[in-house]
Write an enzyme that holds these catalytic residues in place. Structure first.
Site, PDB file in Angstrom:
ATOM      1  N   ASN A 190      -8.229  22.436 100.952  1.00 58.80           N
ATOM      2  CA  ASN A 190      -7.431  21.639 101.896  1.00 58.80           C
ATOM      3  C   ASN A 190      -8.012  21.778 103.303  1.00 58.80           C
ATOM      4  OD1 ASN A 190      -6.371  24.316 101.651  1.00 58.80           O
ATOM      5  ND2 ASN A 190      -4.456  23.725 102.597  1.00 58.80           N
ATOM      6  N   GLU A 232      -6.857  20.827 107.074  1.00 57.95           N
ATOM      7  CA  GLU A 232      -5.744  20.358 107.915  1.00 57.95           C
ATOM      8  C   GLU A 232      -6.263  19.856 109.258  1.00 57.95           C
ATOM      9  OE1 GLU A 232      -2.913  23.604 107.842  1.00 57.95           O
ATOM     10  OE2 GLU A 232      -2.359  23.121 105.778  1.00 57.95           O
ATOM     11  N   CYS A 281      -5.625  17.278 100.927  1.00 59.42           N
ATOM     12  CA  CYS A 281      -5.435  18.326  99.924  1.00 59.42           C
ATOM     13  C   CYS A 281      -6.763  18.697  99.257  1.00 59.42           C
ATOM     14  CB  CYS A 281      -4.488  17.852  98.828  1.00 59.42           C
ATOM     15  SG  CYS A 281      -2.803  17.548  99.363  1.00 59.42           S
ATOM     16  N   GLU A 297      -7.423  18.930  96.090  1.00 60.05           N
ATOM     17  CA  GLU A 297      -7.758  18.100  94.924  1.00 60.05           C
ATOM     18  C   GLU A 297      -8.462  16.824  95.351  1.00 60.05           C
ATOM     19  OE1 GLU A 297      -4.911  19.522  95.760  1.00 60.05           O
ATOM     20  OE2 GLU A 297      -3.610  19.882  94.042  1.00 60.05           O
ATOM     21  N   CYS A 328       0.119  17.800  94.218  1.00 58.31           N
ATOM     22  CA  CYS A 328       1.170  16.975  94.811  1.00 58.31           C
ATOM     23  C   CYS A 328       1.100  15.558  94.233  1.00 58.31           C
ATOM     24  CB  CYS A 328       1.032  16.951  96.333  1.00 58.31           C
ATOM     25  SG  CYS A 328      -0.268  15.863  96.934  1.00 58.31           S
ATOM     26  N   CYS A 374      -2.020  13.449  95.094  1.00 60.37           N
ATOM     27  CA  CYS A 374      -3.221  13.874  94.362  1.00 60.37           C
ATOM     28  C   CYS A 374      -3.139  13.479  92.897  1.00 60.37           C
ATOM     29  CB  CYS A 374      -3.418  15.376  94.506  1.00 60.37           C
ATOM     30  SG  CYS A 374      -3.919  15.814  96.193  1.00 60.37           S
TER      31      CYS A 374
END
Ligand code: THU
Length: 137
Positions: free
Chosen positions: A42, A44, A53, A55, A86, A89
């Protein structure tokens, strides 16, 4: 589990996560059908909504390298029970097939699903081709 090369790759990616806002680090390792492994973490951003993310980072790396068919993804987090991908993803992974094996690995346990168990009734490419013509119901 610990000696699974995909778990190791995902843990190494997790160590490189850039998560100064949430402090929640995630690593992913995506295995292509040809055996290549693509990793993601991830990443940010100060503009919070722009974070990506692990993935989806791994999917971007794979597609950029020319891989479009996948067997398995391992997602490593520090949560227990381990974090499953999530919803966003799941949708991005589903673009490449619902038979993907998804493994979530935490500090003490792991879980495994098929992607289409995690995202039933998927909106997919075929859905776009299935536009109903003629009278409205
Ligand atoms: N995160 C992932 O990398 N993968 C997921 O499936 C869920 C959440 C990241 C996004 C954000 O950087 C942090 O975890 C906290 O939500």
């Amino acid at each position: 589990m610990a000696d699974d090369p995909l778990v190791r790759a995902a843990r190494e990616a997790q160590a490189r996560a850039y998560a100064p806002y949430s402090q929640y680090r995630v690593g992913a390792a995506l295995e292509a059908e040809d055996g290549r492994v693509f990793v993601g973490a991830n990443v940010e951003n100060a503009s919070y909504g722009l974070g990506i993310c692990a993935e989806r980072s791994a999917v971007s790396a794979a597609v950029t390298a020319g891989a479009l068919r996948f067997r398995r993804i391992v997602v490593v987090s520090d949560s227990e029970p381990p974090a499953a991908p999530c919803g966003a993803c799941r949708q991005v992974l589903a673009e490449f097939g619902g038979d993907l094996v998804v493994e979530a690995v935490g500090p003490r346990s792991a879980a495994r699903w098929r992607l289409d168990e995690l995202l039933p009734a998927t909106f997919r490419r075929a859905t776009l081709d299935a536009v109903a013509r003629g009278p409205v119901a």
